[in-house]
Design a protein around this motif. Structure first.
Motif, short mmCIF file in Angstrom:
data_model
loop_
_atom_site.label_atom_id
_atom_site.label_comp_id
_atom_site.label_asym_id
_atom_site.label_seq_id
_atom_site.Cartn_x
_atom_site.Cartn_y
_atom_site.Cartn_z
N ILE A 74 0.86 -1.19 0.00
CA ILE A 74 0.00 0.00 0.00
C ILE A 74 0.89 1.23 0.00
CG2 ILE A 74 -1.79 1.26 1.27
CD1 ILE A 74 -2.58 -1.43 2.53
N PRO A 75 0.61 2.22 -0.87
CA PRO A 75 1.45 3.43 -0.90
C PRO A 75 1.57 4.08 0.48
CG PRO A 75 -0.08 3.44 -2.75
CD PRO A 75 -0.47 2.28 -1.85
N ALA A 76 2.79 4.49 0.83
CA ALA A 76 3.04 5.10 2.14
C ALA A 76 2.17 6.31 2.36
CB ALA A 76 4.52 5.48 2.26
N SER A 77 1.96 7.13 1.34
CA SER A 77 1.16 8.35 1.52
C SER A 77 -0.28 8.01 1.93
CB SER A 77 1.17 9.20 0.26
OG SER A 77 0.61 8.49 -0.83
N ASN A 78 -0.84 6.90 1.44
CA ASN A 78 -2.19 6.50 1.84
C ASN A 78 -2.23 6.09 3.31
OD1 ASN A 78 -2.92 6.93 -0.79
ND2 ASN A 78 -3.24 4.79 -1.28
N GLN A 79 -1.21 5.37 3.75
CA GLN A 79 -1.19 4.91 5.13
C GLN A 79 -0.93 6.07 6.10
OE1 GLN A 79 0.28 0.81 5.82
NE2 GLN A 79 1.04 1.02 3.74
N ILE A 80 -0.06 7.00 5.72
CA ILE A 80 0.17 8.18 6.56
C ILE A 80 -1.12 8.98 6.69
CG2 ILE A 80 1.38 10.39 6.66
CD1 ILE A 80 3.84 8.87 5.49
N ALA A 81 -1.88 9.08 5.61
CA ALA A 81 -3.15 9.80 5.64
C ALA A 81 -4.15 9.14 6.60
CB ALA A 81 -3.75 9.88 4.23
N ASN A 82 -4.00 7.84 6.86
CA ASN A 82 -4.90 7.11 7.76
C ASN A 82 -4.39 7.05 9.20
OD1 ASN A 82 -6.95 6.38 5.90
ND2 ASN A 82 -5.58 4.83 5.05
N PHE A 83 -3.27 7.70 9.51
CA PHE A 83 -2.72 7.70 10.87
C PHE A 83 -3.71 8.33 11.84
CE2 PHE A 83 -0.44 9.66 14.38
CZ PHE A 83 0.45 8.67 14.76
N LYS A 84 -4.01 7.62 12.91
CA LYS A 84 -4.86 8.14 14.00
C LYS A 84 -4.22 7.74 15.32
CE LYS A 84 -9.20 8.06 11.53
NZ LYS A 84 -10.54 7.52 11.46
N ALA A 85 -4.39 8.62 16.31
CA ALA A 85 -3.82 8.35 17.63
C ALA A 85 -4.76 8.85 18.71
CB ALA A 85 -2.46 9.04 17.77
N LEU A 86 -4.59 8.30 19.91
CA LEU A 86 -5.31 8.78 21.09
C LEU A 86 -4.39 8.69 22.30
CD1 LEU A 86 -6.15 6.13 22.94
CD2 LEU A 86 -8.00 5.97 21.32
N ALA A 87 -4.68 9.53 23.28
CA ALA A 87 -3.93 9.49 24.54
C ALA A 87 -4.45 8.34 25.38
CB ALA A 87 -4.07 10.81 25.28
#
Length: 100
Positions: A74-87
């Motif tokens: 999967i293209p790196a730019s697509n996966q970076i766009a899907n990055f999500k985080a929580l505390a």
């Protein structure tokens, strides 16, 4: 090899999943995220969100390099766009740098 910096963002986190805002123009191929103030959990797959018990756990002070964990199919730019985080257990802040 990481290219030139093309953007940055500071994102305060709580216990709800949040996405980073990507720089306008060129899509980043690499990203580094510094974790400040508390631990986080993160994911970067489509239709995936971190929870208090699911996702990659990172302690305060960690430098997250999601592009090193990515699926090469999967293209790196697509996966970076899907990055999500929580505390986890309070609050945290992400300092993100985007590179071409």
């Amino acid at each position: 090899m990481i290219g030139s910096a093309i953007g940055q963002q500071r994102l305060p986190l709580t216990g709800l999943p949040q996405a980073l805002t990507l720089p306008e123009g060129k899509r980043p191929q690499h990203m580094r995220v510094m974790v400040e103030g508390g631990a986080i959990r993160w994911t970067c797959g489509p239709a995936m969100e971190p929870t208090a018990t699911d996702g990659q756990l990172e302690p305060v002070g960690a430098v997250v390099a999601p592009d090193l964990f990515l699926n090469p199919a999967i293209p790196a730019s697509n996966q970076i766009a899907n990055f999500k985080a929580l505390a986890v257990g309070g609050s945290a802040t992400l300092q993100a740098l985007f590179f071409d």
